[in-house]
Design a protein around this motif. Structure first.
Motif, PDB file in Angstrom:
ATOM      1  N   MET A 210     112.172  33.314-115.631  1.00 50.04           N
ATOM      2  CA  MET A 210     113.082  34.457-115.549  1.00 50.04           C
ATOM      3  C   MET A 210     112.548  35.633-116.371  1.00 50.04           C
ATOM      4  O   MET A 210     112.600  36.787-115.947  1.00 50.04           O
ATOM      5  CB  MET A 210     114.479  34.060-116.048  1.00 50.04           C
ATOM      6  CG  MET A 210     115.197  33.023-115.196  1.00 50.04           C
ATOM      7  SD  MET A 210     115.602  33.586-113.532  1.00 50.04           S
ATOM      8  CE  MET A 210     114.296  32.759-112.614  1.00 50.04           C
ATOM      9  N   SER A 211     112.032  35.310-117.555  1.00 52.38           N
ATOM     10  CA  SER A 211     111.500  36.362-118.419  1.00 52.38           C
ATOM     11  C   SER A 211     110.289  37.046-117.791  1.00 52.38           C
ATOM     12  O   SER A 211     110.152  38.273-117.851  1.00 52.38           O
ATOM     13  CB  SER A 211     111.116  35.762-119.776  1.00 52.38           C
ATOM     14  OG  SER A 211     110.538  36.734-120.619  1.00 52.38           O
ATOM     15  N   ALA A 212     109.410  36.262-117.149  1.00 55.61           N
ATOM     16  CA  ALA A 212     108.236  36.839-116.495  1.00 55.61           C
ATOM     17  C   ALA A 212     108.652  37.785-115.376  1.00 55.61           C
ATOM     18  O   ALA A 212     108.052  38.860-115.194  1.00 55.61           O
ATOM     19  CB  ALA A 212     107.348  35.729-115.951  1.00 55.61           C
ATOM     20  N   CYS A 213     109.679  37.419-114.638  1.00 59.22           N
ATOM     21  CA  CYS A 213     110.170  38.283-113.563  1.00 59.22           C
ATOM     22  C   CYS A 213     110.780  39.563-114.126  1.00 59.22           C
ATOM     23  O   CYS A 213     110.551  40.663-113.588  1.00 59.22           O
ATOM     24  CB  CYS A 213     111.193  37.537-112.706  1.00 59.22           C
ATOM     25  SG  CYS A 213     110.490  36.185-111.731  1.00 59.22           S
ATOM     26  N   ARG A 214     111.537  39.445-115.196  1.00 62.57           N
ATOM     27  CA  ARG A 214     112.129  40.643-115.804  1.00 62.57           C
ATOM     28  C   ARG A 214     111.039  41.581-116.310  1.00 62.57           C
ATOM     29  O   ARG A 214     111.149  42.816-116.170  1.00 62.57           O
ATOM     30  CB  ARG A 214     113.073  40.242-116.942  1.00 62.57           C
ATOM     31  CG  ARG A 214     114.401  39.669-116.460  1.00 62.57           C
ATOM     32  CD  ARG A 214     115.422  39.597-117.588  1.00 62.57           C
ATOM     33  NE  ARG A 214     115.018  38.633-118.603  1.00 62.57           N
ATOM     34  CZ  ARG A 214     115.338  37.350-118.585  1.00 62.57           C
ATOM     35  NH1 ARG A 214     116.067  36.872-117.593  1.00 62.57           N
ATOM     36  NH2 ARG A 214     114.944  36.549-119.547  1.00 62.57           N
TER      37      ARG A 214
END
Length: 300
Positions: A210-214
């Protein structure tokens, strides 16, 4: 008179056959001694277990209750004997191995083949479980070796060894225009729907994805969640969305799914696989299995 296991086995046979002759044949004994054994059991208990007529044999209400408990007692005894034999003899050894679905297309199948070739007399029991369920089983001793997704919590008394580390690729429906883009950038997926494993199954890895996508400028729209890799890929094939999967999942070859290289993922974001066991209870059969896995592990 005390009630022993022979009485219980005699009673269960009669209760299941509801015929003394058939029960005696099943037990490889004559009918009169079987009838005497049941009478002695009823005398010891102080109540009848059967209603006997010239035409039929039936359980009394008390006999029905006693049948359930007798079966449970015999099952526990058989399990105790099995576990004692397992502990006493390496020739009759048994090891219990659990795994997450990601282990099935990585080192585990090759390790099982190699181990069976070296130790054909060892009985290997396999069960797919979540990482948390495996850790609980390792702690209570019902599991010998687990293949889990790190990082791990609550590992008191357990040994952890990394055995595989895999980069991510993108599973897309074969009909998607994304199949024609190779590689595809993470930032280009902002309009896509995703199939993803639940947060509870792997909180750390889920959070890092999720963090990589954000960081790439979007929040993934998760359309469907699934726990097993083959279920995730089947949902992708059905057009439910795209999925982040480890490169090793290419070997699964699900119809209707294409695997596309990804760029833009953090270099340290990998799908890791670790082997976990309890050193204090590791028998020779377990130690040899660990050695077999290490000999095939890409992390060695």
């Amino acid at each position: 008179m005390s009630v022993d296991l022979h009485h219980l086995r005699h009673f269960v046979a009669v209760a299941e056959e509801l015929h003394f002759g058939r029960a005696a044949a099943r037990l490889h004994m004559a009918q009169p001694p079987l009838s005497q054994s049941i009478r002695r059991l009823e005398e010891a208990l102080g109540f009848p277990l059967f209603v006997r007529t010239q035409r039929r044999v039936e359980l009394t209400p008390a006999g029905q209750v006693f049948l359930t408990e007798a079966r449970r007692t015999l099952q526990q005894m058989d399990e105790g004997v099995r576990m004692a034999r397992r502990a006493a003899s390496e020739d009759l050894a048994e090891i219990s191995i659990t795994f997450t679905s990601a282990a099935l297309y990585r080192v585990l199948p090759a390790a099982l083949r190699a181990y069976r070739e070296r130790f054909p007399m060892v009985d290997v029991r396999l069960d797919e479980r979540s990482t948390d369920a495996q850790l609980a089983g390792l702690q209570d001793g019902s599991i010998d070796v687990g293949f889990v997704t790190p990082p791990l919590k609550g590992m008191s008394g357990l040994e952890v060894e990394m055995i595989d580390r895999d980069r991510f690729c993108l599973a897309v429906p074969a009909s998607s225009s994304l199949c024609n883009q190779s590689p595809i950038g993470l930032a280009e997926l902002s309009d896509e729907s995703f199939v993803l494993f639940p947060y509870a199954q792997g909180p750390s890895l889920h959070g890092r994805l999720m963090s990589a996508c954000r960081q790439a400028g979007f929040v993934p729209r998760v359309r469907q969640e699934a726990r097993q890799m083959h279920t995730i890929l089947s949902l992708v094939a059905a057009g439910m969305g795209v999925a982040f999967v480890p490169e090793g999942a290419r070997s699964m070859r699900v119809d209707g799914v294409a695997m596309v290289p990804l760029v833009g993922m953090p270099d340290d974001l990998t799908w890791d696989l670790a082997m976990v066991w309890k050193p204090r209870s590791a028998r020779r059969s377990i130690i040899e299995f660990l050695r077999t896995v290490r000999s095939l592990s890409p992390c060695e």
